[in-house]
Design an enzyme around this catalytic site. Structure first.
Site, PDB file in Angstrom:
ATOM      1  N   TYR A  91     -13.227  -4.837  32.746  1.00 48.27           N
ATOM      2  CA  TYR A  91     -12.388  -3.733  32.261  1.00 48.27           C
ATOM      3  C   TYR A  91     -10.908  -4.101  32.396  1.00 48.27           C
ATOM      4  O   TYR A  91     -10.104  -3.816  31.515  1.00 48.27           O
ATOM      5  CB  TYR A  91     -12.679  -2.433  33.044  1.00 48.27           C
ATOM      6  CG  TYR A  91     -11.937  -1.261  32.445  1.00 48.27           C
ATOM      7  CD1 TYR A  91     -12.495  -0.521  31.402  1.00 48.27           C
ATOM      8  CD2 TYR A  91     -10.634  -0.939  32.865  1.00 48.27           C
ATOM      9  CE1 TYR A  91     -11.793   0.513  30.808  1.00 48.27           C
ATOM     10  CE2 TYR A  91      -9.934   0.095  32.278  1.00 48.27           C
ATOM     11  CZ  TYR A  91     -10.519   0.819  31.256  1.00 48.27           C
ATOM     12  OH  TYR A  91      -9.822   1.838  30.661  1.00 48.27           O
ATOM     13  N   PHE A 143       5.997   0.053   4.108  1.00 48.00           N
ATOM     14  CA  PHE A 143       4.552  -0.182   4.089  1.00 48.00           C
ATOM     15  C   PHE A 143       3.895   1.139   4.498  1.00 48.00           C
ATOM     16  O   PHE A 143       4.427   1.887   5.319  1.00 48.00           O
ATOM     17  CB  PHE A 143       4.109  -1.335   4.999  1.00 48.00           C
ATOM     18  CG  PHE A 143       2.632  -1.577   4.836  1.00 48.00           C
ATOM     19  CD1 PHE A 143       2.146  -2.133   3.667  1.00 48.00           C
ATOM     20  CD2 PHE A 143       1.727  -1.178   5.808  1.00 48.00           C
ATOM     21  CE1 PHE A 143       0.779  -2.287   3.462  1.00 48.00           C
ATOM     22  CE2 PHE A 143       0.358  -1.342   5.617  1.00 48.00           C
ATOM     23  CZ  PHE A 143      -0.115  -1.891   4.437  1.00 48.00           C
ATOM     24  N   THR A 144       2.715   1.395   3.924  1.00 44.17           N
ATOM     25  CA  THR A 144       2.061   2.710   4.060  1.00 44.17           C
ATOM     26  C   THR A 144       1.950   3.193   5.511  1.00 44.17           C
ATOM     27  O   THR A 144       2.500   4.233   5.873  1.00 44.17           O
ATOM     28  CB  THR A 144       0.664   2.637   3.416  1.00 44.17           C
ATOM     29  OG1 THR A 144      -0.032   1.517   3.968  1.00 44.17           O
ATOM     30  CG2 THR A 144       0.764   2.456   1.906  1.00 44.17           C
ATOM     31  N   ASP A 232       7.674  -6.805  11.580  1.00 38.97           N
ATOM     32  CA  ASP A 232       6.253  -6.665  11.275  1.00 38.97           C
ATOM     33  C   ASP A 232       5.772  -8.087  11.013  1.00 38.97           C
ATOM     34  O   ASP A 232       5.994  -8.651   9.946  1.00 38.97           O
ATOM     35  CB  ASP A 232       6.036  -5.761  10.055  1.00 38.97           C
ATOM     36  CG  ASP A 232       4.554  -5.576   9.760  1.00 38.97           C
ATOM     37  OD1 ASP A 232       3.751  -6.429  10.195  1.00 38.97           O
ATOM     38  OD2 ASP A 232       4.194  -4.596   9.074  1.00 38.97           O
ATOM     39  N   LYS A 275      -4.824 -10.223   9.864  1.00 34.88           N
ATOM     40  CA  LYS A 275      -4.313 -11.024   8.732  1.00 34.88           C
ATOM     41  C   LYS A 275      -4.073 -12.473   9.200  1.00 34.88           C
ATOM     42  O   LYS A 275      -5.031 -13.191   9.440  1.00 34.88           O
ATOM     43  CB  LYS A 275      -3.037 -10.384   8.174  1.00 34.88           C
ATOM     44  CG  LYS A 275      -3.297  -9.163   7.286  1.00 34.88           C
ATOM     45  CD  LYS A 275      -3.518  -7.916   8.048  1.00 34.88           C
ATOM     46  CE  LYS A 275      -3.438  -6.657   7.243  1.00 34.88           C
ATOM     47  NZ  LYS A 275      -3.727  -5.465   8.059  1.00 34.88           N
ATOM     48  N   ARG A 399      -1.744  -0.466  -5.688  1.00 39.82           N
ATOM     49  CA  ARG A 399      -0.501  -0.454  -4.914  1.00 39.82           C
ATOM     50  C   ARG A 399       0.587   0.115  -5.817  1.00 39.82           C
ATOM     51  O   ARG A 399       1.493  -0.559  -6.254  1.00 39.82           O
ATOM     52  CB  ARG A 399      -0.111  -1.863  -4.431  1.00 39.82           C
ATOM     53  CG  ARG A 399      -1.085  -2.514  -3.479  1.00 39.82           C
ATOM     54  CD  ARG A 399      -0.958  -2.145  -2.003  1.00 39.82           C
ATOM     55  NE  ARG A 399      -1.516  -0.885  -1.608  1.00 39.82           N
ATOM     56  CZ  ARG A 399      -1.723  -0.520  -0.336  1.00 39.82           C
ATOM     57  NH1 ARG A 399      -1.429  -1.350   0.657  1.00 39.82           N
ATOM     58  NH2 ARG A 399      -2.200   0.652  -0.028  1.00 39.82           N
ATOM     59  N   PHE A 466      -4.291   7.148  -0.363  1.00 41.94           N
ATOM     60  CA  PHE A 466      -4.955   6.098  -1.148  1.00 41.94           C
ATOM     61  C   PHE A 466      -6.315   5.702  -0.574  1.00 41.94           C
ATOM     62  O   PHE A 466      -7.190   5.253  -1.296  1.00 41.94           O
ATOM     63  CB  PHE A 466      -4.049   4.853  -1.258  1.00 41.94           C
ATOM     64  CG  PHE A 466      -3.654   4.265   0.069  1.00 41.94           C
ATOM     65  CD1 PHE A 466      -2.572   4.767   0.766  1.00 41.94           C
ATOM     66  CD2 PHE A 466      -4.371   3.223   0.621  1.00 41.94           C
ATOM     67  CE1 PHE A 466      -2.217   4.235   1.995  1.00 41.94           C
ATOM     68  CE2 PHE A 466      -4.026   2.681   1.856  1.00 41.94           C
ATOM     69  CZ  PHE A 466      -2.943   3.201   2.542  1.00 41.94           C
TER      70      PHE A 466
END
Ligand code: PM9
Length: 476
Positions: A91, A143-144, A232, A275, A399, A466
């Site tokens: 843990y 960005f969303t 980011d 990513k 997009r 979306f």
């Protein structure tokens, strides 16, 4: 500076001074395969109607080639899978956490690592600890999920990307750059700016990179105003590859060296490990400031998990540490971006309108030019993604106006200049033959003599619409 980057083939000068084309190939071979099946047109028509004409709502077993996203869809290497068996599922204080922390420090350079379940977990914590109601957060295109968390914390996002970023015709090699005048203006006039939100590459602009010169200038300007720069870093290694290929003085540097220099101009980062880092789940928040890191650690236990796992299993952290090592290899990036360029090249030479220069993780189709007579209110990009699926079972992502959502104050649609469909390439998953099939399908849809009339939204979720919105066809 030239626009040429890694191409689907490179030129080698032979002893005879003749130019011969030589192909590149992926730096891996395939050890395990996952079957995919081609559906009939009848099956696809039924599946799309059941999914409310939203490709997010299709079942993956109804998809032939899945280009919805590069997020969490990578194939892991045997070395990563071997690491999964070394998961320390304690843990607290898992040894995989310390391995991940050391790897992130070595390749990204930040002092503190707070693990989270995925990118938006990091965006949530960063926004909550830094943004106060009434703040302004400048960024190089929205960005969303990023903008959602900034607004949810009471901030207002202001776009400071260069105009080329919104211009489909521009061939600027760094369309993700910050417009330094716009940034100065925001810093001088806004009541309070908690940080600048800098994305590399810029997803919504078409996977477009930011130059090293630009991030250096952003750093200088922000330092003068006492404002931190938050990166980011989701696709920052892909950004590093573009710098290597396009920016003077970087051709002989490795992606790893470029990444480290890029991050050194920033004060922290949010990361979706799904990513660049080549894993199916995971992420982190990095910070250099000790006080902020302590606040983030206080908060991560409320929303994600203990500060040494943040929602990930030990094995996930090990796979991510190893994925980072693989992601910064030049050979990997050459093949990764080379495959995106291969698909983009096929479409461009067939006359299909795409965003140029071709971006890092995806090829973006200009839906307005597929349907020049369709109003943006009839969702051209959503329609185009549906038509591509109907044609071949290839799944793409809207997009455009659906992704842009509504203004949180006025409730009106945002009307983005870019109305795009994204063909996103998962890492190490598909072959060149799959790309050929995709290109043929998209070309067939572009040449369709009878154009669809568009869609009507019949269900709109409150947040990030979306993902779950449903549509019906307009016209026959
Ligand atoms: N990007 C993508 O498909 C996942 C689904 S769409 C919201 O492009 C950036 C630049 C991203 C991103 C996700 C996130 C959020 C942050 N920044 O999906 O929460 O492209 O891990 O990351 C998607 P998570």
């Amino acid at each position: 500076m030239t626009i040429s980057s890694s191409s689907a083939s490179m030129e080698l000068r032979t002893t005879g001074q003749q130019l011969h084309r030589r192909s590149w190939a992926e730096p891996w071979k395939i050890k395990m395969v996952e079957p995919i099946t081609l559906t009939t047109e009848k099956q696809r028509t039924a599946a799309l109607s059941e999914a409310g004409y939203n490709t997010f709502l299709l079942r993956s077993e109804d998809v032939y080639i899945d280009l919805l996203t590069d997020s969490g869809t990578s194939a892991m290497s045997d070395w990563q899978w071997a690491g999964m068996m070394l998961g320390d599922e304690a843990y607290a204080g898992s040894k995989n956490f310390y391995h991940l922390e050391e790897t992130v420090r070595r390749h990204y350079g930040y002092k503190h690592l707070i693990p989270v379940h995925q990118g938006r977990g990091a965006e949530h914590i960063l926004s909550q600890i830094m943004i106060r109601p009434g703040d302004t957060v400048p960024g190089n295109m929205y960005f969303t999920t990023t903008r959602f968390h900034q607004e949810h914390a009471g901030g207002q996002f202001v776009d400071v990307v260069i105009e080329d970023g919104h211009d489909l015709a521009s061939l600027h090699p760094f369309k993700g750059n910050v417009d330094l005048d716009k940034l100065e203006h925001v810093l001088k006039t806004a009541k309070r700016v908690p940080y600048i939100s800098l994305a590399a590459t810029v997803n919504m602009a078409g996977g477009q990179p930011v130059s090293m010169a630009n991030v250096r200038s952003v750093r200088e300007i922000c330092a003068r105003h006492g404002v931190p720069v938050m990166l980011d870093a989701t696709r920052a290694v892909e950004n590093a590859w573009f710098i290597k290929c396009r920016e003077a003085g970087y051709a002989d540097k490795s992606c790893a060296e470029i990444l480290l220099e890029f991050c050194s101009y920033t004060d922290g980062c949010t990361m979706s490990g799904k990513k660049d880092p080549l894993v199916n789940i995971g992420g982190w928040l990095s910070l250099n400031d000790d006080t902020l890191a302590e606040e983030a650690r206080n908060m991560v236990v409320v929303y994600e998990g203990l500060h040494t796992y943040g929602g990930m299993a030990g094995r996930d952290m090990e796979a991510m540490a190893r994925g980072i090592e693989e992601s910064v290899q030049d050979d990997h990036m050459r093949a990764r971006i080379g495959q995106v360029e291969y698909l983009g090249g096929l479409l461009h030479s067939a006359g299909v309108p795409i965003v140029l220069p071709i971006g890092g993780h995806a090829v973006y189709l200009d839906a307005r030019r597929f349907y020049p007579d369709m109003s943006q209110d009839d969702f051209p990009a959503q329609t185009l993604a549906a038509e591509i699926y109907l044609d071949s079972g290839v799944r793409a992502m809207e997009r455009g106006i659906v992704s842009a959502g509504r203004d949180s104050k006025t409730g009106r649609h945002h009307y983005p200049k870019l109305e795009l469909v994204r063909l996103t390439i998962p890492r190490r998953v598909y072959t060149q033959a799959h790309m050929d099939v995709v290109a043929e399908s998209v070309e067939a849809v572009f040449l369709q003599p009878k154009k669809p009339c568009g869609l009507r939204m019949v269900y709109e979720p409150k947040y990030l619409r979306f993902f779950q919105a449903r549509f019906e066809r307009l016209g026959p």
